[in-house]
Design a protein around this motif. Structure first.
Motif, PDB file in Angstrom:
ATOM      1  N   VAL A  80      49.246  32.004  44.649  1.00  0.00           N
ATOM      2  CA  VAL A  80      48.501  32.936  45.473  1.00  0.00           C
ATOM      3  C   VAL A  80      47.121  33.129  44.867  1.00  0.00           C
ATOM      4  O   VAL A  80      47.001  33.270  43.646  1.00  0.00           O
ATOM      5  N   GLU A  81      46.105  33.124  45.690  1.00  0.00           N
ATOM      6  CA  GLU A  81      44.746  33.387  45.225  1.00  0.00           C
ATOM      7  C   GLU A  81      44.383  32.512  44.040  1.00  0.00           C
ATOM      8  O   GLU A  81      43.626  32.903  43.162  1.00  0.00           O
ATOM      9  N   GLY A  82      44.968  31.348  44.004  1.00  0.00           N
ATOM     10  CA  GLY A  82      44.640  30.394  42.956  1.00  0.00           C
ATOM     11  C   GLY A  82      45.034  30.835  41.558  1.00  0.00           C
ATOM     12  O   GLY A  82      44.596  30.267  40.585  1.00  0.00           O
ATOM     13  N   GLU A  83      45.840  31.867  41.435  1.00  0.00           N
ATOM     14  CA  GLU A  83      46.232  32.320  40.102  1.00  0.00           C
ATOM     15  C   GLU A  83      47.576  33.013  40.201  1.00  0.00           C
ATOM     16  O   GLU A  83      48.042  33.335  41.276  1.00  0.00           O
ATOM     17  N   GLU A  84      48.182  33.216  39.081  1.00  0.00           N
ATOM     18  CA  GLU A  84      49.457  33.916  39.069  1.00  0.00           C
ATOM     19  C   GLU A  84      49.239  35.386  39.385  1.00  0.00           C
ATOM     20  O   GLU A  84      48.344  36.004  38.840  1.00  0.00           O
ATOM     21  N   VAL A  85      50.045  35.908  40.255  1.00  0.00           N
ATOM     22  CA  VAL A  85      50.016  37.348  40.445  1.00  0.00           C
ATOM     23  C   VAL A  85      51.257  37.885  39.758  1.00  0.00           C
ATOM     24  O   VAL A  85      52.337  37.878  40.302  1.00  0.00           O
ATOM     25  N   ASP A  86      51.091  38.257  38.518  1.00  0.00           N
ATOM     26  CA  ASP A  86      52.238  38.689  37.740  1.00  0.00           C
ATOM     27  C   ASP A  86      51.885  40.011  37.083  1.00  0.00           C
ATOM     28  O   ASP A  86      51.573  40.068  35.916  1.00  0.00           O
ATOM     29  N   ILE A  87      51.896  41.060  37.874  1.00  0.00           N
ATOM     30  CA  ILE A  87      51.416  42.324  37.349  1.00  0.00           C
ATOM     31  C   ILE A  87      52.386  42.924  36.337  1.00  0.00           C
ATOM     32  O   ILE A  87      52.023  43.812  35.594  1.00  0.00           O
ATOM     33  N   GLN A  88      53.616  42.398  36.305  1.00  0.00           N
ATOM     34  CA  GLN A  88      54.591  43.004  35.396  1.00  0.00           C
ATOM     35  C   GLN A  88      54.335  42.667  33.932  1.00  0.00           C
ATOM     36  O   GLN A  88      54.823  43.341  33.057  1.00  0.00           O
ATOM     37  N   GLY A  89      53.575  41.602  33.704  1.00  0.00           N
ATOM     38  CA  GLY A  89      53.454  41.152  32.324  1.00  0.00           C
ATOM     39  C   GLY A  89      52.277  41.725  31.552  1.00  0.00           C
ATOM     40  O   GLY A  89      52.062  41.333  30.418  1.00  0.00           O
ATOM     41  N   LEU A  90      51.497  42.630  32.124  1.00  0.00           N
ATOM     42  CA  LEU A  90      50.246  43.011  31.464  1.00  0.00           C
ATOM     43  C   LEU A  90      50.251  44.434  30.911  1.00  0.00           C
ATOM     44  O   LEU A  90      51.040  45.278  31.330  1.00  0.00           O
ATOM     45  N   ASP A  91      49.358  44.665  29.952  1.00  0.00           N
ATOM     46  CA  ASP A  91      49.276  45.970  29.297  1.00  0.00           C
ATOM     47  C   ASP A  91      48.643  47.030  30.188  1.00  0.00           C
ATOM     48  O   ASP A  91      48.879  48.219  30.013  1.00  0.00           O
ATOM     49  N   VAL A  92      47.759  46.583  31.057  1.00  0.00           N
ATOM     50  CA  VAL A  92      47.011  47.541  31.876  1.00  0.00           C
ATOM     51  C   VAL A  92      47.168  47.198  33.365  1.00  0.00           C
ATOM     52  O   VAL A  92      47.030  46.038  33.752  1.00  0.00           O
ATOM     53  N   ILE A  93      47.467  48.198  34.161  1.00  0.00           N
ATOM     54  CA  ILE A  93      47.472  48.008  35.609  1.00  0.00           C
ATOM     55  C   ILE A  93      46.580  49.077  36.233  1.00  0.00           C
ATOM     56  O   ILE A  93      46.700  50.267  35.932  1.00  0.00           O
ATOM     57  N   VAL A  94      45.661  48.616  37.074  1.00  0.00           N
ATOM     58  CA  VAL A  94      44.769  49.509  37.792  1.00  0.00           C
ATOM     59  C   VAL A  94      45.175  49.417  39.260  1.00  0.00           C
ATOM     60  O   VAL A  94      45.032  48.373  39.872  1.00  0.00           O
ATOM     61  N   SER A  95      45.721  50.510  39.791  1.00  0.00           N
ATOM     62  CA  SER A  95      46.262  50.462  41.147  1.00  0.00           C
ATOM     63  C   SER A  95      45.437  51.278  42.126  1.00  0.00           C
ATOM     64  O   SER A  95      44.870  52.302  41.760  1.00  0.00           O
ATOM     65  N   GLY A  96      45.441  50.830  43.358  1.00  0.00           N
ATOM     66  CA  GLY A  96      44.725  51.559  44.393  1.00  0.00           C
ATOM     67  C   GLY A  96      45.612  51.889  45.578  1.00  0.00           C
ATOM     68  O   GLY A  96      46.584  51.185  45.848  1.00  0.00           O
TER      69      GLY A  96
END
Ligand SMILES: Cc1cc2nc3c(=O)[nH]c(=O)nc-3n(C[C@H](O)[C@H](O)[C@H](O)COP(=O)(O)OP(=O)(O)OC[C@H]3O[C@@H](n4cnc5c(N)ncnc54)[C@H](O)[C@@H]3O)c2cc1C
Ligand SMILES: Nc1ncnc2c1ncn2[C@@H]1O[C@H](COP(=O)(O)O)[C@@H](O)[C@H]1O
Lengths: 267, 339
Positions: free
Chosen positions: B205-221
């Motif tokens: 998707v969008e040419g990159e992994e969408v893996d929000i579970q693996g990161l230290d920071v999530i900025v949500s809207g």
């Protein structure tokens, strides 16, 4: 095409309020409904039936009140409904639930396709679908966000971390679905009427030919040892219009403290 | 069942293999497995199923594995639930596993239930805590349920192996040690690869992994962004913090952003170190997906927004004023560090 949809009755989280003191959900007086993703599964089944003909059967294991969920399924257009309800089924974990559902699918089938929700909003395990498929020896796909039936098999698109995976599964097979698969419809008046009148077949332990040790709590490999209600203990630092500068400084300090500002400055 | 198996084979970890290689959540599990295996005086085995690759597997040793069962075959390049679960069941059965862990990713949550059904044992989903009960030697598995409002501790007393999927980012990666182990390449019967499922393709998707579970920071809207372009501002902030962008359900439904970004009951459950929510009211269904984050920062113009009640820092005001100021402040801070 003969399609079965596994539906579970869950508490209506829309009505659930949080207890701000204990940080727990207040479930008292909360109604129950069909697990939202199961409605997507049912919608897909009804769509396929419209396209290719056949029947849609809804199945549920639960207390006697789960009949209401099945009647809702009938109101939405399902042709048949089966309720698995027996004291012996109580306390089932996903394995024991899957065992009972798989046995009933065998008794009432064969089906070309079995659909389930990816997960239920109460247990949130997402294990029942894959377990049912495996117990029946069916190929299966999880996290399905698109599906179509072709003569050669069921074509699905799975939504995964890296993007999408597209598969073709031969019939019979099982798929667990996500909410962006479709937009579930509302029951019509005529449907509601039908839902009230149509027959719901009841099944108990003896009808399935299973042993008591294979179902419910005694058939469950897992045991809940304890349940805790964690208190939300966050102290909120509140910054209004006049002290946003301080608020922003607080956030920056937090980021610094957590060493999250080290990477190359992408400014 | 316990009667036929003794579990002397120890703790097994099913590695998460992505197109980009062995995912770091595998190291978290190997680190935890080391701890559990030490408590039981047993070995840690990692199972790696992949298409032939040059990527070294030694890091798994450095973080705790004693042995790696490496199966490389072109047919394992893309997940096939039937084939992969059959192979995992075969390997843990042969190895007489006592405990089996896999990450609670779409892959782990697909494979392990099938494995549990094949070998008739219990499985606990989405664990956030694992420990060995000193008295019984059993694995105590802790998992949040009902959106983190209840924490249940579960055990598998009479079946082997005891199996769990574990949320990424739950356990830290242990510091690497100077240790090596054995790489074994088990020969598998051709019948294990038998399948009638065909992979028609894979797309990112969008040419990159969408893996929000693996990161230290999530900025949500949320809806408070008012327009899809608002996510660009969030992306800017997320990039600055090497984080991911998350979203509330209505923004996904309005197609402002794709589903893999959705956080909540019907999206992903995340527990990053920092969760920043901008223009999200904080409905129970959204809270269910993020309230176990280490630190929660909320930006909302409504002082009564329910999200403020679970936040550590509440910034009350217009997000279009606050976020640019925050971005500036972070940039300044970063530049100072670089000077
Ligand atoms: C079965 C079910 C499952 C669901 N699953 C999910 C799920 O997985 N995830 C999820 O998120 N939701 C889920 N929902 C939906 C959930 O109930 C809420 O509707 C949703 O979370 C609300 O999204 P929101 O906060 O973006 O929008 P709103 O509730 O509309 O909130 C917008 C917020 O933005 C604030 N705001 C507006 N303008 C500004 C501004 N300029 N600056 C700052 N603040 C501003 C407002 O004060 C408001 O608080 C589910 C619902 C159901 C029934
Ligand atoms: N008791 C049940 N009766 C019928 N279907 C069920 C039951 N439990 C789970 N399911 C199905 O399995 C899916 C996943 O549930 P779970 O594994 O509990 O998260 C649900 O969306 C249903 O389709």
């Amino acid at each position: 095409m003969k399609i079965a949809v596994l539906i579970k009755q869950v508490p209506d989280t829309d009505e659930v309020k949080m207890d701000p003191e204990k940080g727990t959900m207040i479930r008292d007086g909360v109604g129950s409904l069909i697990n939202p993703l199961d409605l997507n599964a049912l919608e897909a089944a009804l769509f396929l039936k419209g396209e290719r003909g056949g029947t849609v059967t809804v199945l549920s294991m639960g207390p006697p009140q789960a009949e209401r969920a099945l009647r809702e399924g009938l109101a939405l257009g399902a042709d048949r409904a089966h309720l698995l309800s027996d004291r012996a089924f109580a306390g089932a974990d996903t394995w024991a639930t899957a065992k009972v559902l798989a046995t009933l699918l065998e008794k009432t089938g064969p089906y070309d396709l079995v659909l389930a929700g990816e997960k239920a909003t109460d247990g949130e395990t997402g294990q029942v679908g894959p377990e049912v498929a495996t117990l029946l020896g069916l190929p299966f796909a999880t996290y399905v966000s698109r599906l179509s039936a072709t003569d050669g098999g069921l074509e699905v698109r799975r939504t995964v971390e890296e993007g999408y995976q597209r598969l073709r599964l031969p019939y019979p097979c099982l798929a667990t679905v996500l909410h962006d698969l479709n937009e579930p419809s509302m029951p019509t008046l005529a449907g509601k009427k039908r839902g009230r009148r149509a027959e719901v077949t009841r099944w108990g332990l003896s009808d399935l030919g299973l042993e008591e040790t294979e179902v419910g709590l005694s058939g469950s490999p897992t045991r809940v040892v304890r349940i805790a209600h964690p208190k939300i203990t966050r102290q909120t630092a509140f910054y209004g219009a006049r002290d946003l500068d301080r608020g922003i400084a607080h956030v920056v300090a937090l980021l610094k403290e957590k060493a999250l500002l080290q990477g190359g400055g992408q400014a | 069942m316990r009667t036929e198996r003794n579990g002397l084979g120890g703790v097994f970890v099913v590695a998460e293999v992505r197109r980009s290689g062995i995912h770091s959540c595998t190291l978290e599990l190997v680190s935890k497995a080391r701890e559990l295996a030490d408590a039981r005086g047993r070995e840690v085995t990692a199972i790696v199923l992949r298409s032939p690759s040059e990527e070294p597997v030694e890091p798994l040793f450095r973080h705790g594995a004693d042995r790696i069962l490496l199966v490389e075959d072109e047919r394992l390049g893309s997940l096939n639930a039937e084939v992969h679960s059959r192979i995992v069941a075969h390997l843990i059965g042969k190895g007489d596993a006592e405990i089996v862990l896999a990450p609670a990713t779409t892959t782990g949550r697909t494979l392990l239930p099938a494995v549990a059904a094949l070998i008739h044992t219990g499985l606990t989903a989405d664990c956030t805590g694992l420990e060995i009960d000193a008295e019984t030697g059993l694995l105590l598995q802790t998992r949040p349920a009902i959106g983190g409002n209840v924490i249940a501790t579960i055990k598998t007393p009479d079946h082997l192996p005891q199996m769990a999927t574990v949320r990424p980012k739950t356990f830290p990666v242990a510091p690497p040690q100077d240790r090596l182990g054995r790489v074994e390449r088990p020969l598998l019967d051709e019948s294990l690869f038998c399948t009638s499922v065909v992979c028609l393709g894979e797309e990112s998707v969008e040419g990159e992994e969408v893996d929000i579970q693996g990161l230290d920071v999530i900025v949500s809207g949320g809806k408070g962004l008012k327009r899809p372009e608002g996510f660009r501002l969030l992306q800017e902030l997320a990039d600055l913090l090497e984080g991911a962008v998350g979203a509330s359900r209505p923004t996904v439904e309005a197609k402002w952003i794709s589903y893999p970004h959705q956080v909540g009951l019907s999206g992903k459950v995340v527990a990053p170190r920092i969760y920043l929510a901008a223009g999200i009211s904080g409905a129970v269904q959204h809270l269910a997906g993020m309230q176990t984050a280490e630190t929660i920062i909320a930006v909302n113009k409504d002082p009564e927004a329910p999200l403020f009640r679970v936040a550590d820092v509440a910034l009350c005001g217009d997000l279009y004023e606050i976020l640019p100021r925050l971005i500036d402040a972070i940039r300044r801070e970063k530049e100072e560090r670089h000077d």
